[in-house]
Write a protein that holds these residues in place. Structure first.
Motif, PDB file in Angstrom:
ATOM      1  N   GLN A   1      -1.141  -2.981  43.290  1.00 33.82           N
ATOM      2  CA  GLN A   1       0.149  -2.169  43.327  1.00 33.82           C
ATOM      3  C   GLN A   1      -0.564  -0.944  42.607  1.00 33.82           C
ATOM      4  OE1 GLN A   1       2.874  -4.420  41.006  1.00 33.82           O
ATOM      5  NE2 GLN A   1       3.728  -5.295  43.194  1.00 33.82           N
ATOM      6  N   GLN A   2      -1.006  -0.914  41.602  1.00 33.97           N
ATOM      7  CA  GLN A   2      -1.814   0.226  40.812  1.00 33.97           C
ATOM      8  C   GLN A   2      -2.469   1.333  41.661  1.00 33.97           C
ATOM      9  OE1 GLN A   2      -3.512  -0.745  37.062  1.00 33.97           O
ATOM     10  NE2 GLN A   2      -4.442   1.285  37.033  1.00 33.97           N
ATOM     11  N   LEU A   3      -3.281   0.275  42.344  1.00 38.92           N
ATOM     12  CA  LEU A   3      -4.573   1.195  43.170  1.00 38.92           C
ATOM     13  C   LEU A   3      -3.723   1.990  44.252  1.00 38.92           C
ATOM     14  CD1 LEU A   3      -7.081  -1.548  43.386  1.00 38.92           C
ATOM     15  CD2 LEU A   3      -7.510   0.581  42.302  1.00 38.92           C
ATOM     16  N   VAL A   4      -2.700   1.222  44.920  1.00 36.87           N
ATOM     17  CA  VAL A   4      -2.050   1.830  46.206  1.00 36.87           C
ATOM     18  C   VAL A   4      -1.156   3.076  45.504  1.00 36.87           C
ATOM     19  CG1 VAL A   4      -0.162   1.476  47.560  1.00 36.87           C
ATOM     20  CG2 VAL A   4      -1.984  -0.208  47.526  1.00 36.87           C
ATOM     21  N   GLU A   5      -0.707   2.736  44.284  1.00 36.55           N
ATOM     22  CA  GLU A   5       0.024   4.047  43.722  1.00 36.55           C
ATOM     23  C   GLU A   5      -0.804   5.076  43.359  1.00 36.55           C
ATOM     24  OE1 GLU A   5       2.282   3.691  40.024  1.00 36.55           O
ATOM     25  OE2 GLU A   5       3.334   1.926  40.968  1.00 36.55           O
ATOM     26  N   GLU A   6      -2.029   4.827  42.840  1.00 35.38           N
ATOM     27  CA  GLU A   6      -2.813   5.864  42.625  1.00 35.38           C
ATOM     28  C   GLU A   6      -3.532   6.507  44.127  1.00 35.38           C
ATOM     29  OE1 GLU A   6      -6.029   3.957  40.329  1.00 35.38           O
ATOM     30  OE2 GLU A   6      -4.796   4.023  38.278  1.00 35.38           O
ATOM     31  N   ALA A   7      -3.727   5.560  45.014  1.00 37.14           N
ATOM     32  CA  ALA A   7      -4.246   6.334  46.290  1.00 37.14           C
ATOM     33  C   ALA A   7      -2.986   7.336  46.773  1.00 37.14           C
ATOM     34  CB  ALA A   7      -4.175   5.199  47.216  1.00 37.14           C
ATOM     35  N   GLU A   8      -1.873   7.302  46.346  1.00 39.06           N
ATOM     36  CA  GLU A   8      -0.721   8.049  47.000  1.00 39.06           C
ATOM     37  C   GLU A   8      -0.839   9.304  45.793  1.00 39.06           C
ATOM     38  OE1 GLU A   8       4.039   7.767  48.165  1.00 39.06           O
ATOM     39  OE2 GLU A   8       3.301   6.757  46.384  1.00 39.06           O
ATOM     40  N   THR A   9      -0.814   9.168  44.658  1.00 40.53           N
ATOM     41  CA  THR A   9      -0.798  10.322  43.550  1.00 40.53           C
ATOM     42  C   THR A   9      -1.844  11.030  43.179  1.00 40.53           C
ATOM     43  OG1 THR A   9      -0.613   8.535  41.843  1.00 40.53           O
ATOM     44  CG2 THR A   9       1.476   9.165  42.819  1.00 40.53           C
ATOM     45  N   LEU A  10      -3.119  10.017  43.096  1.00 40.38           N
ATOM     46  CA  LEU A  10      -4.353  10.916  42.384  1.00 40.38           C
ATOM     47  C   LEU A  10      -5.080  11.381  43.606  1.00 40.38           C
ATOM     48  CD1 LEU A  10      -5.196   8.181  39.907  1.00 40.38           C
ATOM     49  CD2 LEU A  10      -4.015  10.480  39.334  1.00 40.38           C
ATOM     50  N   GLN A  11      -5.698  12.579  43.167  1.00 43.82           N
ATOM     51  CA  GLN A  11      -6.773  13.227  44.389  1.00 43.82           C
ATOM     52  C   GLN A  11      -7.854  12.377  44.078  1.00 43.82           C
ATOM     53  OE1 GLN A  11      -5.813  15.474  46.235  1.00 43.82           O
ATOM     54  NE2 GLN A  11      -7.587  16.757  46.736  1.00 43.82           N
ATOM     55  N   GLN A  12      -8.452  11.888  42.952  1.00 44.21           N
ATOM     56  CA  GLN A  12      -9.615  11.095  42.938  1.00 44.21           C
ATOM     57  C   GLN A  12      -9.337   9.659  42.550  1.00 44.21           C
ATOM     58  OE1 GLN A  12     -12.900  12.194  43.697  1.00 44.21           O
ATOM     59  NE2 GLN A  12     -11.892  14.385  43.858  1.00 44.21           N
ATOM     60  N   SER A  13      -8.826   9.102  43.590  1.00 44.36           N
ATOM     61  CA  SER A  13      -8.325   7.861  43.553  1.00 44.36           C
ATOM     62  C   SER A  13      -9.489   6.784  43.829  1.00 44.36           C
ATOM     63  CB  SER A  13      -7.238   7.342  44.408  1.00 44.36           C
ATOM     64  OG  SER A  13      -7.390   7.492  45.643  1.00 44.36           O
TER      65      SER A  13
END
Length: 183
Positions: free
Chosen positions: A125-137
């Protein structure tokens, strides 16, 4: 036991496909070889073609006699997966299917308790959230997958999508461990 899940990821850590398939006849106590072949072939026909496949190696002990039917089921399915995904092995003599232990994935993500890998749902869940919000996920998801799984991954009782999350964590661990050993 209930689902076959997979994540198709490329070297850029972009998730191209991420799904699971429900086993149907195999769960109803029918263990006829033809049903195994039909069900596993059907599931594998959904997989996209790729250079190699990584199969999760279960960690069931063969010393526990009461687990024999489960262990046998897993080994039959595993053997079929190897055979069906390696159709040219007899000619090419090159493996395209490799196993990776659950414990390796658990240790890589530090989600081990004792000697067993725990749930990776919250981490995914955290990785998917980061993929949506962070440029360098850590991973990248195709937009349609991001929309599809953003809400699907939230736990709902028994249907926590454990297999689906395990498949993605295994793909990530494989590439990250590969990179680590190449440097």
């Amino acid at each position: 036991m209930k689902r076959l899940a997979w994540a198709h990821m490329d070297r850029t850590m972009t998730v191209r496909d991420w799904r699971q398939h429900e086993w149907s006849p195999l769960l109803k106590g029918k263990s006829h070889p033809d049903l195994y072949l039909e069900e596993v072939s059907s599931a594998l026909s959904l997989l996209p073609p790729t250079d190699l496949y990584i199969v999760e190696k279960s960690s069931l002990s063969s010393q526990n006699a009461s687990m024999f039917p489960v262990t046998l089921h897993l080994r039959v399915v595993e053997a079929l997966v190897y055979a069906l995904l390696n159709p040219g092995y007899m000619v090419e003599r090159q493996h395209r299917v490799f196993s990776m232990a659950r414990s390796i994935v658990g240790k890589h993500f530090d989600i081990m308790v004792g000697g067993a890998k725990t749930s990776g749902v919250e981490l995914v869940q955290q990785l998917v959230e980061e993929a949506e919000t962070l440029q360098q996920s850590r991973i990248h998801l195709l937009p349609e997958l991001l929309l599809q799984y953003k809400h699907k991954l939230h736990p709902r009782g028994q249907n926590r999508n454990e297999e689906l999350c395990d498949a993605l964590l295994q793909a990530i661990a494989f590439y990250e461990l590969l990179r680590k050993h190449q440097t």
